[in-house]
Design a protein around this motif. Structure first.
Motif, PDB file in Angstrom:
ATOM      1  N   UNK A  14       0.832  -1.194   0.000  1.00 49.96           N
ATOM      2  CA  UNK A  14       0.000   0.000   0.000  1.00 49.96           C
ATOM      3  C   UNK A  14       0.873   1.254   0.000  1.00 49.96           C
ATOM      4  N   UNK A  15       0.451   2.259  -0.739  1.00 51.80           N
ATOM      5  CA  UNK A  15       1.086   3.576  -0.649  1.00 51.80           C
ATOM      6  C   UNK A  15       0.011   4.605  -0.936  1.00 51.80           C
ATOM      7  N   UNK A  16       0.195   5.827  -0.505  1.00 52.48           N
ATOM      8  CA  UNK A  16      -0.773   6.872  -0.822  1.00 52.48           C
ATOM      9  C   UNK A  16      -0.821   7.045  -2.341  1.00 52.48           C
ATOM     10  N   UNK A  17      -1.950   7.504  -2.844  1.00 52.24           N
ATOM     11  CA  UNK A  17      -2.142   7.595  -4.298  1.00 52.24           C
ATOM     12  C   UNK A  17      -1.033   8.382  -4.985  1.00 52.24           C
ATOM     13  N   UNK A  18      -0.646   9.488  -4.354  1.00 49.64           N
ATOM     14  CA  UNK A  18       0.348  10.356  -5.009  1.00 49.64           C
ATOM     15  C   UNK A  18       1.756   9.773  -4.935  1.00 49.64           C
ATOM     16  N   UNK A  19       1.944   8.743  -4.106  1.00 52.16           N
ATOM     17  CA  UNK A  19       3.274   8.147  -3.970  1.00 52.16           C
ATOM     18  C   UNK A  19       3.420   6.882  -4.814  1.00 52.16           C
ATOM     19  N   UNK A  20       2.494   6.703  -5.758  1.00 50.66           N
ATOM     20  CA  UNK A  20       2.533   5.463  -6.552  1.00 50.66           C
ATOM     21  C   UNK A  20       3.151   5.665  -7.935  1.00 50.66           C
ATOM     22  N   UNK A  21       3.775   6.792  -8.121  1.00 56.61           N
ATOM     23  CA  UNK A  21       4.278   7.127  -9.454  1.00 56.61           C
ATOM     24  C   UNK A  21       5.122   6.002 -10.067  1.00 56.61           C
TER      25      UNK A  21
END
Lengths: 425, 393
Positions: free
Chosen positions: B221-228
């Motif tokens: 899991x990662x925050x949406x903006x950290x999934x680049x």
């Protein structure tokens, strides 16, 4: 500018193009010819093995092929054929550039068995579970299945092909879907959002799982022999509906816009109505109250009295419950006038085109207005005494028809009705 | 004729964070996230929080006739009706319009897997498929699968019986549901409507479609903006419903608004062209008439390239205070947009935007009370839309 409006001050909505495909054939000419001659499009299914199935016939559209086959691809192809015919007749816009939104009635979509099995054969592990299976799904090899089986895929492709404007709407209101698509188009034009809408309803669902699922609900006729005798609406020995495929497409326009561009007006959508039944997931309220309300709302929306309806294109599925409830509801609204209204069910010949039915039957209603001839309800050999409709049995009837009510009553309490007329009221 | 003002007078939420507005407000304030990396590992999902469905679906018989997605939706719809003060009000419910955004319901995975395994081992001649389906499918499962049967269940359980329309098409279906409801109320074609969607992310059968396109978030899991560099959406679970009505209708019955829903716009970008999503968002933005000091709740999924283009668009409006529901709730597909609308209405009614939850710094804190919140929805594959939710003046 004093534009022609209906009696409630709303833009009048007219039909300027129609296209149709059913088990009877492709196009209005063939369909009308065979429909008014009382021919059946129901046949024994040849598309897949019939072993273990209680029902073996359907109104499948076999003269249209898609490769590789999926019900979703067939639905899309049928929709394209119907839309091309409707657009050509209407002459609106230009190729690939329709000047309004798309409302699409389509069956719910999911990955189908041939495609599921294609993936299964590639799973490297024996006795695999879902996680192993999912691993084989990914990696890009089957990316085209995502494109094919998203719920929005048919609408996306149709929107691209026909150049409709804005976000296309895919909808399902079960057996009322086709009517709902038309209703959404009418509402958009009445709001003044657009001058034209493309309303399409399509269904290519004759596949093993769909037949099994309806069969398990005991909804389908099992009178397989002869197949063309199975669908017998309003008959005492009716025993269920017959699944069928088809598509109907209508170009709706505001009266103003149609007249301004010199389009031929094929008919008017004078009224639409809808009322939900909360009685049961698959059965209609036995007292017919929601259907009664639906019919009354439709008359009110059109600003018409019951006496002004001179033909009913019934939902008439040929299930024991629907046909009985439909008589009950109709007679409650139309009272003494009921016996004066010729009633017919197109489903006796084309079967139940489910998601497409509302649009297919609206088009047949408009053709009835055009030809002043009511198509028959075939297989009407043993009238059900509990349904004393004036059924147009077995042979088409010439009649003066000025306003048709087309009814759609479906699973999940979905009831929708339309009133179609020749001329603006 | 001037369009009527559309108020949001009821909000119902059930999600991986819990049920009801207070529980959600508290969880958002605490930056709580319930992601599960194990249950369907390697896929990351957000399962629905434990809930007793009896409170909104009193008859066990009704619960048995539904699968989880329908229970989630019927429950959240009940919460919305309660919050609007119309629960059990026959007069209003009998003429209430309903627009539901829905996908399909749960399949019987055991039956499916048995058939697929038999076929893979060469033990499934075509004729046997029929037999297995006839003998092994539960008859009523069809009703749990059909898209329009969420609406059907809401009608049966809560008596919402005016009109019933089910829109399909992943994320876009819920943008259009809101758009059509607002247009109808604005034009006087409807007085009051129930709009929403439900999604159950705890479903291996559902992951199939998204695995084909490699959209699902895996491993961690990662925050949406950290999934680049590790894109994908974590499938979420939520029921999000709103009661929308004309201002006149609400005032006549003394209903208080959470917020008003001023505008909903939708688009179908031609995504075969790179940059189409960003262009679509740029074209829609001026139609809302907001400035860059506004707040924005997005359903950004974390899947590429859509989220990348959305990030680029947001980069052009650096003053916006952004919140991504995907970080907290996962991607709730058809429920994406009503969830955003619900959180916008909730924030306006509580006089604050909930805190940012984003290690990358794209989301910034904003302390003033929100008067305008933009809700943004970009589908993982198709469909884009925006709505403007405002404080009632």
């Amino acid at each position: 500018m004093t534009a022609p409006r209906d009696k409630f001050g709303r833009p009048i909505v007219v039909v300027t193009g129609m296209g149709i495909v059913t088990s009877l054939g492709g196009g209005k000419t063939d369909n009308w010819k065979r429909l008014s001659a009382g021919e059946s499009g129901i046949k024994t299914v040849t598309r897949f093995p019939l072993d273990s199935l209680k029902t073996t016939m359907a109104g499948a559209v076999d003269f249209v092929t898609v490769d590789p086959f999926s019900s979703t691809s067939l639905s899309q192809r049928l929709a394209e054929i119907a839309a091309e015919e409707a657009l050509e007749q209407s002459g609106i816009g230009s190729k690939g550039d329709f000047p309004g939104p798309l409302f699409l009635a389509v069956a719910p979509i999911e990955t189908e068995w041939p495609q599921r099995l294609e993936v299964a054969r590639e799973v490297p592990t024996k006795d695999f579970g879902i996680i192993d299976y999912l691993a084989t799904c990914s990696g890009g090899k089957f990316a085209h299945f995502h494109r094919r089986f998203t719920f929005g895929s048919v609408a996306l492709n149709l929107a691209e092909t026909f150049g409709t404007k804005g976000s296309p709407i895919s909808l399902s209101t079960a057996c009322a879907s086709g009517a709902t698509a038309i209703q959404l188009g009418v509402e958009a034009i009445r709001r003044g959002e657009t001058d034209a809408t493309l309303c399409i309803a399509t269904d290519g669902s004759v596949n093993p799982e769909a037949m099994v699922r309806f069969s398990l609900l005991s909804a389908l006729s099992t009178q397989n022999d002869p197949p063309q005798g199975a669908s017998k609406p309003f008959s005492k020995n009716r025993d269920g509906f017959v699944m069928a495929e088809g598509a109907g497409a209508l170009v709706l326009e505001s009266y103003d816009a149609a007249v301004a561009r010199g389009a031929r007006i094929l008919g008017v959508v004078a009224g639409c109505g809808e009322l939900t039944d909360s009685f049961h997931r698959t059965r209609s309220a036995p007292d017919g109250k929601p259907a009664i309300g639906c019919v009354r709302k439709t008359l009110a929306d059109a600003g018409m009295e019951p006496e002004q309806i001179d033909h009913i294109n019934a939902h008439g599925t040929s299930t024991p419950e629907n046909d009985k409830m439909e008589y009950l509801a109709t007679s409650a609204v139309f009272g003494e006038h009921t016996k004066n209204i010729p009633v017919s069910s197109n489903k006796s010949m084309v079967g139940h085109t489910i998601s497409a039915a509302g649009a297919v039957e609206a088009i047949f209603s408009l053709l009835t207005l055009e030809h002043q001839r009511i198509p028959p309800t075939i297989n009407y050999e043993v009238p059900d005494p509990a349904i004393p409709f004036d059924v147009v049995g077995n042979k088409a009837r010439d009649a003066k028809v000025t306003a048709v009510m087309s009814n759609s009553f479906g699973f999940g309490g979905q009831n929708a009705s339309l009133i179609l007329t020749r001329e603006p009221a | 004729m001037a369009e009527k003002e559309v108020w949001i007078t009821g909000v119902g939420l059930l999600s991986s964070l819990g049920e009801g507005l207070d529980a959600h407000w508290q969880a958002l304030g605490e930056k709580r996230v319930n992601a599960d990396e194990k249950r369907l590992a390697p896929y990351v999902i957000h399962p629905i929080a434990p809930v007793s469905f009896d409170a909104q679906i009193p008859k066990k018989g009704d619960q048995r006739q539904m699968e989880m997605w329908q229970r989630i939706g019927t429950y959240a719809a009940g919460l919305a009706l309660d919050s609007a003060g119309v629960k059990g009000n026959q007069e209003i419910l009998s003429r209430m319009d309903m627009i539901i955004a829905a996908g399909g319901g749960e399949r019987d995975l055991n039956v499916d897997l048995a058939i697929m395994n038999a076929d893979a081992q060469g033990k499934l001649p075509p004729a046997l498929l029929n037999e297995k389906l006839m003998n092994e499918l539960r008859p009523t499962l069809f009703l749990a699968q059909l898209s329009n049967l969420l609406a059907g269940n809401i009608a049966i359980v809560h008596g919402v019986c005016g009109t019933s329309r089910t829109f399909m098409g992943e994320e876009a279906s819920s943008i259009d549901a809101a758009r059509i409801a607002v247009a109808r109320i604005g034009a006087g074609q409807s007085d009051i409507a129930l709009v929403g969607a439900a999604h159950n992310g705890d479903r291996g059968d559902l992951l199939m479609l998204y695995s084909f396109g490699d959209f699902a978030l895996k491993d961690q899991y990662a925050s949406v903006w950290a999934r680049r560099n590790h894109p994908g959406f974590a499938i979420g679970s939520a029921g999000a419903f709103l009661v929308m009505e004309s201002r006149e209708h609400a005032e006549a019955r003394g209903a208080k608004p959470y917020a008003k829903l001023t505008k909903v716009v939708a688009d179908l970008a031609k995504r075969k062209e790179p940059g189409a999503v960003m262009k679509s968002l740029q074209a829609m933005w001026p139609q809302l008439g907001v400035n860059d000091n506004a707040m924005l709740i997005t359903g950004a999924t974390g899947a590429e390239p859509a989220t990348g283009e959305e990030r680029e668009f947001l980069g052009q409006h650096p003053g916006l205070a952004v919140r991504a529901t995907g970080t907290t709730f996962g991607h709730t597909m058809e429920a994406q947009f009503p969830l955003g609308l619900a959180l916008a209405a909730l924030s306006i009614s509580r006089g604050a935007l909930y805190p940012a939850n984003d290690p990358t710094g794209l989301e910034v804190e904003k302390t003033e009370a929100p008067t305008q919140i933009v809700v943004l929805g970009v589908g993982h594959w198709q469909g884009e839309g925006m709505a403007l939710v405002e404080a009632v003046s």
